[in-house]
Write an enzyme that holds these catalytic residues in place. Structure first.
Site, PDB file in Angstrom:
ATOM      1  N   GLU A 283       0.879  -1.166   0.000  1.00 20.07           N
ATOM      2  CA  GLU A 283       0.000   0.000   0.000  1.00 20.07           C
ATOM      3  C   GLU A 283       0.909   1.207   0.000  1.00 20.07           C
ATOM      4  O   GLU A 283       1.659   1.408   0.953  1.00 20.07           O
ATOM      5  CB  GLU A 283      -0.877   0.008   1.250  1.00 20.07           C
ATOM      6  N   CYS A 317      -2.931   8.195   4.559  1.00 17.50           N
ATOM      7  CA  CYS A 317      -2.714   7.837   3.145  1.00 17.50           C
ATOM      8  C   CYS A 317      -3.898   8.306   2.321  1.00 17.50           C
ATOM      9  O   CYS A 317      -3.776   8.633   1.154  1.00 17.50           O
ATOM     10  CB  CYS A 317      -2.550   6.337   2.946  1.00 17.50           C
TER      11      CYS A 317
END
Ligand code: FAD
Lengths: 518, 468
Positions: A283, A317
């Site tokens: 990720e 994020c």
């Protein structure tokens, strides 16, 4: 087993609930710095090679950690290899039981864990609490998922043969986790690997070893065997050594694009003696865009953007970095946002009135400041309230009227800076988003169902949020993860995630013997 | 059966029940013909269809919501058809509308018609673009025995400037209302009770509009900021002899709002005035404790005030929001989930308030004939005069009812939103929702439920379940 449901976050609108937090923090502070050992099997080697401090008050030491040596990396992988076989043979139900016990353990330490995240990562209380809840959710969700996975999958059966599809653990998982969700993200990756029968070596972010230590304690106490989970605090070199090592089967990583791509490259090599392809679950970064159409309700856009862009100082994020705004509402929206960021209070994470906490470290503060300078030079910059002097604070800021090629519009800044662009229409906005290599989260404000469908079809992002903030994905509700260079397209907290941690095997048995079906 | 402490009038006693029925029938008898079916009267077909079909209702609401943001008739029509495409079984008139949208000319016509429809609806609920424009309507109502409380609609407050703007609009409204109402004819029923004079000028304000800083998890900053803008308004109201009412919003800000109001009103400079009020929401499970707090305040910190605090009792306007928010977060649901429990609690609180009417002024706000009749009946049985009980309705929802209440010589006030269409949209959608909610008195009334059933006492769910 009860069906999965999300762990309720604290109801902080109630004064009595808020009152408990102050005492939790005092208690946590009273314990003094967390000692984080290199923890392999029963061996705990303490050390003080790594010091983690409170970003809001850098002279406050939160954790003192050892830093794993090359020898310790080797030893951790040797022990993990030894532990792997037995753990893999442990029935899925038994492994799940241990994860559920860990969920209970973490629940019992909820405010303590959150207090640690407040101090170590300057996560404001509401977000620190949500972080712990998400960690609990991962344990609960993957425990159930692993039990389901162990049932195998139904296959077509014809007379005379029996077909069976099962999933087996891959072996050793190296988990390399970030500091921004210091409990939830390591917990999710570790829980997924453990639930599916792999052994785990965890290398947490050097900024957040204390939180990782608490997580490992909870897991070990719940019954995760000593040689199935090792904790290797350290810096980049520790992670790199794990990634290179031929004994590692799975690399579960969350962090920057640069490191992620490096991992991807290294993991592709198959040095002599390595009998498998490494599976990388990554990720990575984002440059998340929110699109605002002419028919958007600006009353909702403004608060949602404040949350998405400046919550946790823009260090999620999923945080919003670009706002692409229809030209007919651009000026009004910029003006309202410019006024609204002056209402954001920059301050210490433990203060409930804080809207924007400090960024994680000095380097981050400098990076964000450089981008602000650039925005000031290239376009128009609106800054929020002045920030406290001590601590790694950065004011919330809004950049407008930037040139199209500005790096502020393409590079991940990971701080409280939101760039606003004027677009002709929604298809123009989609073109611009499509030009980016990142595709993590995205947002759309529009009240036209046709526009919603159009944008859902065109944006490459992993998570699209319509008419709401773009952060705060919930396990089981918003499986989370990016596409393109933002990630491997695996969805944490979603139905397919565990499949990354297992190897499929089909067993077909001929059941005809001497012409008889037996 | 519970006996109310000092009055001796038993809750649910046959005397109270009989009086409630009598009052209810007499108010019902005074309703103007159209008001017996307010939904039909409203926007005839559209609302009737909408309350029957959930998908259609969603489409209609989403459309009404987006109208102010549409840039052209064409844009309006595209939105409308976009929403209607999501209705699986569109009734015949809508299929026609959708076919119209296939051509540019058709869209222009459709957009214009739809915009006119929404504007028409809005005018029922919004009395004017600003207080000055609203004066003729307010004065007219006053003459017919209905006092106003003016509410200034606005966009959400997200910047300090927007908070300042709202505060100055409030100040202007106070000035306008004080000057204008001074010229109104005398209406003794609306202007006094046993506590004394009741101000003519009456403004309702929202704390969330007075500050951009209200955070549910950190109320202090928002309170301090709102106080800076509320104090001058209180001073102005005191000087002008006007009434200032602090509305209640969602539970996220309930404590912050109530604490702030009670704290400021207890400050020495406001001992002499103004007349002011707060709102108690009966749909909240903890509302009895809230009332307890308010009454303690009235006995204690608020005791030295020249004018008693007005407590407006309502059910509450954010029921769906509270349900959804609690469910999404896994919190205990703070509102009653059975309508009858909410109604029964409303009646309990009504009695407790009336019992305390030496300490506070009581305003019972509802469009539910049963809830209102119960308040009037209890007050009378307790030996109170009608003058000591104010009944309140919302403009647009309770127009006929207000007329009937005035006709019965009861003291009635209508809550009158003022503002433009864009600013009023959130308000309008909420009112439309309320109007068509299955679980509402107005819906039942329009659906033709017989009067005796409409007036029957709410049966709390614990009674239904056979528990004590
Ligand atoms: C003058 C005036 C001022 C007002 N000011 C405010 C204010 O400041 N703040 C505020 O929040 N409200 C306020 N309201 C109340 C609100 O706007 C609604 O008008 C009121 O709740 C409708 O109730 P009713 O008694 O008219 O109708 P009814 O039909 O008897 O009741 C409907 C109400 O019951 C409740 N309800 C619906 N379904 C359920 C269920 N399943 N379980 C439990 N309860 C349910 C809801 O509150 C709903 O609004 C005010 C109302 C008036 C008339």
């Amino acid at each position: 087993m009860k069906p999965f449901s999300n762990e309720p976050v604290l109801e902080l609108r109630r004064a009595d609930v808020r009152a408990e937090l102050a005492s939790a923090l005092a208690e946590s502070d009273g314990r003094g710095p967390v000692r984080v050992p290199v923890w392999i099997g029963e061996d705990r080697r303490e050390g003080d090679e790594l010091i983690s401090t409170d970003p809001g008050q850098p002279d406050r030491v939160v954790a003192v950690a050892a830093c794993a040596s090359a020898g310790e990396v080797d030893e951790a992988l040797r022990r993990a290899g030894e532990g792997a076989g037995k753990w893999a043979r442990t029935p899925a139900g038994e492994r799940a039981r241990i994860l559920l016990a860990a969920a209970r353990g973490l629940r019992a330490r909820r405010t303590r864990a959150a207090a640690l995240a407040v101090r170590e990562c300057a996560k404001p209380w509401p977000e620190a609490d949500a972080d712990v809840c998400e960690a609990i959710d991962f344990l609960e969700y993957y425990a159930r998922g692993a039990i389901e996975l162990a049932q195998g999958a139904p296959l077509l059966q014809v007379p005379g043969e029996h077909n069976d599809l099962r999933w087996l653990p891959r072996g050793i998982a190296a988990v390399i986790s970030p500091w921004n969700f210091p409990i939830a993200i390591p917990c999710g990756m570790v829980a997924a690997a453990l639930a599916t029968g792999n052994s785990v070596v965890l290398k947490p972010a050097e900024q957040a070893p204390g939180c990782a230590q608490l997580l490992c304690e909870v897991l070990r106490e719940a019954g995760v065997p000593a040689d199935v989970l090792a904790l290797l605090p350290g810096e980049g070199a520790v992670g790199a050594a794990l990634v290179r090592d031929p004994r590692v089967h799975i690399i579960a990583f969350t962090g920057s694009a640069a490191v992620g791509l490096e991992i991807w490259r290294t993991a592709a090599e198959t040095p002599p003696g390595q009998k498998h392809l490494k599976r990388v679950i990554a990720e990575m970064g984002g440059k998340n865009c929110v699109l605002v159409d002419a028919d958007a309700d600006l009353d909702e856009v403004v608060p949602a953007m404040l949350n998405s862009a400046f919550g946790y100082a823009g260090q999620k994020c999923s945080a919003a970095a670009r706002l692409l705004c229809h030209e007919s509402v651009h000026d009004v929206l910029v003006e309202r946002l410019a006024g609204a960021i002056t209402t954001l209070q920059v301050g210490q994470a433990q203060n409930l009135a804080t809207d924007v906490p400090p960024v994680i470290e000095q380097a981050a503060q400098e990076r964000v400041s450089a981008y602000r300078d650039k925005a000031r030079a290239e376009g128009r910059l609106v800054e929020g309230a002045p920030v406290p002097a001590a601590g790694w604070f950065a004011p919330p800021a809004l950049a407008a009227e930037l040139p199209a090629e500005s790096s502020i519009l393409s590079e991940e800044i990971f701080g409280p800076l939101l760039a606003v662009e004027r677009v002709r229409d929604i298809s123009d906005a989609c073109d611009r988003v499509d030009a980016s290599p990142f595709a993590l989260t995205g947002g759309l404000f529009s009240r036209n169902p046709d526009t919603v469908e159009y944008v859902a079809g065109r944006l490459p992002v992993g998570n699209l949020y319509v008419n709401r903030e773009i952060t705060g994905a919930m396990v089981g509700r918003q499986p989370f993860g990016g596409n393109r260079l933002s990630g491997t397209g695996t969805k944490a907290g979603g139905p397919g995630y565990l499949l990354q941690f297992v190897e499929p095997r089909t067993v077909t048995e001929n059941t005809v013997r001497h012409g008889l079906v037996v | 059966m519970t006996i109310d402490a000092h009055t001796g009038v038993p809750a649910g006693s046959s005397a109270l029940e009989a009086e409630t029925q009598r009052v209810g029938h007499s108010i019902a008898g005074a309703l103007p013909p159209a008001a017996r079916h307010p939904i039909q009267a409203l926007d005839g077909k559209a609302m009737q269809l909408a309350s029957a079909d959930q998908e259609l209702k969603a489409a209609l609401f989403r459309f009404v919501d987006v109208v102010p943001a549409c840039r052209s008739m064409d844009d309006l029509a595209r939105h409308l058809t976009g929403f209607l495409h999501e209705v699986k079984h569109p009734p015949a008139p809508l299929s026609v509308a959708m076919r119209m949208a296939d051509s540019r000319a058709g869209r222009a016509a459709l957009g214009a018609a739809a915009a006119a429809g929404v504007r028409h609806m809005a005018h029922r609920f919004i009395v004017g673009e600003d207080p000055r424009a609203a004066l003729p309507v307010l004065r007219d109502a006053w003459k017919r025995g209905v006092a106003p409380s003016v509410d200034l609609l606005g966009e959400a407050t997200v910047t300090p400037r927007e908070a300042d703007d709202y505060a100055s609009r409030c100040a202007e409204a106070l000035t306008t209302l004080t000057a204008a109402t001074a010229q109104w004819p005398t209406r003794p029923r609306l202007e006094g009770d046993s506590h004394g004079v009741i101000p003519r000028a009456n403004l309702s304000v929202k704390i969330s509009a007075l500050t951009p800083l209200l955070r549910p998890h950190a109320p202090e900053r928002g309170q301090a900021d709102a106080a800076e803008r509320l104090r001058p308004l209180l001073r102005q109201a005191r000087e002008a002899g006007a009434h200032l009412h602090i509305d209640s919003e969602s539970l996220d800000t309930r404590d912050a709002v109530l604490d702030l109001a009670l704290r400021l009103l207890a400050e020495p400079e406001f001992a002499a005035g103004p007349s002011a009020g707060i709102v108690l929401q009966a749909y909240l499970r903890d509302s009895p404790q809230m009332l307890h707090r308010v009454l303690n305040w009235a006995r204690d910190a608020g005791k030295s005030r020249a004018q008693p605090l007005t407590v407006r009792l309502v059910k509450g306007a954010y029921w769906d929001h509270e349900m959804v928010q609690a469910r999404q977060h896994g919190w205990e649901v703070p509102v009653f989930d059975a309508k009858a429990d909410c109604d029964a609690n409303f009646e309990d609180l009504t009695r407790r308030l009336i019992d305390a009417n030496g300490l506070v002024r009581v305003a019972v706000a509802s469009h539910n004939l049963r809830s209102l009749a119960h308040a009037v009946a209890y007050n009378r049985l307790r030996g109170g005069t009608d003058a000591d009980l104010e009944l309140q309705v919302l403009k647009g929802l309770g127009d006929g009812l207000a007329e009937a209440l005035a006709g019965c010589e009861l003291r009635v006030r209508a809550y009158c939103p003022v503002g433009d269409l864009v600013a009023g949209m959130a308000y309008l959608v909420r009112r439309l929702l309320e109007n068509t909610a299955n679980d509402s008195f107005l819906h039942d009334q329009a659906a033709g439920v017989p009067l005796d059933d409409l007036l029957s006492a709410p049966t709390p769910s614990h009674v239904l379940a056979g528990r004590p």
